[in-house]
Motif scaffolding. Sequence first.
Motif, PDB file in Angstrom:
ATOM      1  N   PRO A  92       0.808  -1.232   0.000  1.00 20.13           N
ATOM      2  CA  PRO A  92       0.000   0.000   0.000  1.00 20.13           C
ATOM      3  C   PRO A  92       0.836   1.275   0.000  1.00 20.13           C
ATOM      4  CG  PRO A  92      -0.925  -1.583   1.537  1.00 20.13           C
ATOM      5  CD  PRO A  92       0.366  -2.169   1.036  1.00 20.13           C
ATOM      6  N   LEU A  93       1.987   1.249   0.630  1.00 18.65           N
ATOM      7  CA  LEU A  93       2.848   2.428   0.630  1.00 18.65           C
ATOM      8  C   LEU A  93       3.468   2.658  -0.745  1.00 18.65           C
ATOM      9  CD1 LEU A  93       3.754   4.676   2.472  1.00 18.65           C
ATOM     10  CD2 LEU A  93       5.714   3.301   3.077  1.00 18.65           C
ATOM     11  N   GLN A  94       3.839   1.571  -1.425  1.00 23.90           N
ATOM     12  CA  GLN A  94       4.358   1.723  -2.786  1.00 23.90           C
ATOM     13  C   GLN A  94       3.287   2.339  -3.687  1.00 23.90           C
ATOM     14  OE1 GLN A  94       5.551  -2.464  -3.069  1.00 23.90           O
ATOM     15  NE2 GLN A  94       7.651  -1.788  -3.492  1.00 23.90           N
ATOM     16  N   ILE A  98       3.173   6.062  -5.697  1.00 24.69           N
ATOM     17  CA  ILE A  98       2.781   6.253  -7.101  1.00 24.69           C
ATOM     18  C   ILE A  98       1.639   7.259  -7.184  1.00 24.69           C
ATOM     19  CG2 ILE A  98       1.736   5.126  -9.111  1.00 24.69           C
ATOM     20  CD1 ILE A  98       3.292   2.544  -8.148  1.00 24.69           C
ATOM     21  N   ASP A  99       0.620   7.077  -6.345  1.00 29.35           N
ATOM     22  CA  ASP A  99      -0.549   7.962  -6.364  1.00 29.35           C
ATOM     23  C   ASP A  99      -0.184   9.414  -6.120  1.00 29.35           C
ATOM     24  OD1 ASP A  99      -2.021   5.636  -6.690  1.00 29.35           O
ATOM     25  OD2 ASP A  99      -2.813   5.629  -4.624  1.00 29.35           O
ATOM     26  N   HIS A 100       0.813   9.661  -5.267  1.00 27.77           N
ATOM     27  CA  HIS A 100       1.178  11.029  -4.887  1.00 27.77           C
ATOM     28  C   HIS A 100       2.439  11.530  -5.591  1.00 27.77           C
ATOM     29  CE1 HIS A 100      -1.853  11.694  -1.791  1.00 27.77           C
ATOM     30  NE2 HIS A 100      -1.766  10.388  -1.591  1.00 27.77           N
ATOM     31  N   ASP A 101       2.936  10.769  -6.567  1.00 25.37           N
ATOM     32  CA  ASP A 101       4.164  11.145  -7.272  1.00 25.37           C
ATOM     33  C   ASP A 101       5.252  11.515  -6.260  1.00 25.37           C
ATOM     34  OD1 ASP A 101       5.753  11.526  -9.517  1.00 25.37           O
ATOM     35  OD2 ASP A 101       5.152  13.619  -9.782  1.00 25.37           O
ATOM     36  N   ALA A 102       5.464  10.619  -5.303  1.00 24.48           N
ATOM     37  CA  ALA A 102       6.361  10.873  -4.186  1.00 24.48           C
ATOM     38  C   ALA A 102       7.815  10.511  -4.491  1.00 24.48           C
ATOM     39  CB  ALA A 102       5.870  10.122  -2.960  1.00 24.48           C
ATOM     40  N   PHE A 103       8.181  10.595  -5.730  1.00 23.06           N
ATOM     41  CA  PHE A 103       9.567  10.352  -6.116  1.00 23.06           C
ATOM     42  C   PHE A 103       9.838  11.145  -7.377  1.00 23.06           C
ATOM     43  CE2 PHE A 103       6.733   7.023  -7.536  1.00 23.06           C
ATOM     44  CZ  PHE A 103       6.906   7.032  -8.904  1.00 23.06           C
ATOM     45  N   GLN A 153       0.788   9.499   4.739  1.00 25.72           N
ATOM     46  CA  GLN A 153      -0.522   9.738   5.362  1.00 25.72           C
ATOM     47  C   GLN A 153      -1.593   8.865   4.707  1.00 25.72           C
ATOM     48  OE1 GLN A 153      -0.400  14.102   4.951  1.00 25.72           O
ATOM     49  NE2 GLN A 153      -0.670  14.197   7.180  1.00 25.72           N
ATOM     50  N   GLN A 154      -1.543   8.724   3.380  1.00 28.72           N
ATOM     51  CA  GLN A 154      -2.514   7.858   2.685  1.00 28.72           C
ATOM     52  C   GLN A 154      -2.378   6.417   3.177  1.00 28.72           C
ATOM     53  OE1 GLN A 154      -2.877   8.057  -1.665  1.00 28.72           O
ATOM     54  NE2 GLN A 154      -2.911   5.819  -1.705  1.00 28.72           N
ATOM     55  N   ALA A 155      -1.133   5.918   3.247  1.00 31.49           N
ATOM     56  CA  ALA A 155      -0.922   4.528   3.684  1.00 31.49           C
ATOM     57  C   ALA A 155      -1.324   4.358   5.144  1.00 31.49           C
ATOM     58  CB  ALA A 155       0.554   4.145   3.481  1.00 31.49           C
ATOM     59  N   MET A 156      -1.079   5.354   5.975  1.00 29.33           N
ATOM     60  CA  MET A 156      -1.495   5.284   7.377  1.00 29.33           C
ATOM     61  C   MET A 156      -3.020   5.222   7.482  1.00 29.33           C
ATOM     62  SD  MET A 156       1.202   7.945   9.113  1.00 29.33           S
ATOM     63  CE  MET A 156       0.376   7.988  10.690  1.00 29.33           C
ATOM     64  N   GLY A 157      -3.699   5.963   6.635  1.00 23.58           N
ATOM     65  CA  GLY A 157      -5.161   5.950   6.611  1.00 23.58           C
ATOM     66  C   GLY A 157      -5.699   4.607   6.174  1.00 23.58           C
ATOM     67  N   GLN A 158      -5.051   3.991   5.186  1.00 22.31           N
ATOM     68  CA  GLN A 158      -5.476   2.668   4.721  1.00 22.31           C
ATOM     69  C   GLN A 158      -5.259   1.627   5.806  1.00 22.31           C
ATOM     70  OE1 GLN A 158      -3.202   2.133   1.137  1.00 22.31           O
ATOM     71  NE2 GLN A 158      -4.676   3.253  -0.114  1.00 22.31           N
ATOM     72  N   GLN A 159      -4.162   1.742   6.535  1.00 17.20           N
ATOM     73  CA  GLN A 159      -3.887   0.803   7.616  1.00 17.20           C
ATOM     74  C   GLN A 159      -4.940   0.955   8.713  1.00 17.20           C
ATOM     75  OE1 GLN A 159      -0.455   1.453  10.105  1.00 17.20           O
ATOM     76  NE2 GLN A 159      -0.168  -0.740  10.378  1.00 17.20           N
ATOM     77  N   ALA A 160      -5.289   2.210   9.050  1.00 15.86           N
ATOM     78  CA  ALA A 160      -6.295   2.449  10.090  1.00 15.86           C
ATOM     79  C   ALA A 160      -7.642   1.868   9.684  1.00 15.86           C
ATOM     80  CB  ALA A 160      -6.405   3.940  10.377  1.00 15.86           C
ATOM     81  N   MET A 161      -7.993   2.001   8.392  1.00 12.65           N
ATOM     82  CA  MET A 161      -9.264   1.447   7.907  1.00 12.65           C
ATOM     83  C   MET A 161      -9.247  -0.075   7.991  1.00 12.65           C
ATOM     84  SD  MET A 161     -10.414   3.841   4.716  1.00 12.65           S
ATOM     85  CE  MET A 161      -8.867   3.824   3.864  1.00 12.65           C
ATOM     86  N   GLY A 162      -8.083  -0.685   7.744  1.00 13.57           N
ATOM     87  CA  GLY A 162      -7.979  -2.145   7.798  1.00 13.57           C
ATOM     88  C   GLY A 162      -8.064  -2.690   9.211  1.00 13.57           C
ATOM     89  N   GLN A 163      -7.765  -1.851  10.203  1.00 13.97           N
ATOM     90  CA  GLN A 163      -7.825  -2.287  11.595  1.00 13.97           C
ATOM     91  C   GLN A 163      -9.212  -2.103  12.195  1.00 13.97           C
ATOM     92  OE1 GLN A 163      -4.721  -0.004  13.450  1.00 13.97           O
ATOM     93  NE2 GLN A 163      -3.113  -1.375  12.741  1.00 13.97           N
TER      94      GLN A 163
END
Length: 164
Positions: A92-94, A98-103, A153-163
């Motif tokens: 999810p972080l990868q 990609i989604d945020h053009d973080a590179f 932050q996006q990946a942290m949000g996805q993790q929180a939703m999964g928990q």
Amino acid sequence: MTDQKSPPQVTLTVNGARHALALDPRSTLLDVLRDHLDLTGTKKGCDQGQCGACTVLLDGRRVLSCLTLAVMKDGATITTVEGLAKDGTPHPLQQAFIDHDAFQCGYCTPGQLCSAVGLIAEGKARTADEIRELMSGNICRCGAYPNIVAAIQQAMGQQAMGQS
């Protein structure tokens, strides 16, 4: 007659695969990953522990592999950037990178990703400022920091939703 000792045997589990290696005791984990196991995703940046390009997860914790002697980690479990995706599906972080053009150039991205996975697992960061502080050991010379923080932050949000 000289007494020649055989190199120390070290067993490492890297990205789920177990490896028994005879290593020079001076070998860094970074050099073992790149030169012995052909895992070149982990980058050699400054080779002094200042840039974070070599960050990997060692037993789930973020470490600078350029400063870590491999023989000191016998029996350890290491995850590199190559081990983040599962069955061809990006971590999810990868996907968030990609989604945020973080590179931009991408050189720091493997270390940023491993560090961010460790950061999320630590559960210490709640705000963008805390993310920036806890990721401060990973330098991006291109300046993609706002996008990196947004991806985390996006990946942290996805993790929180999964928990939930």
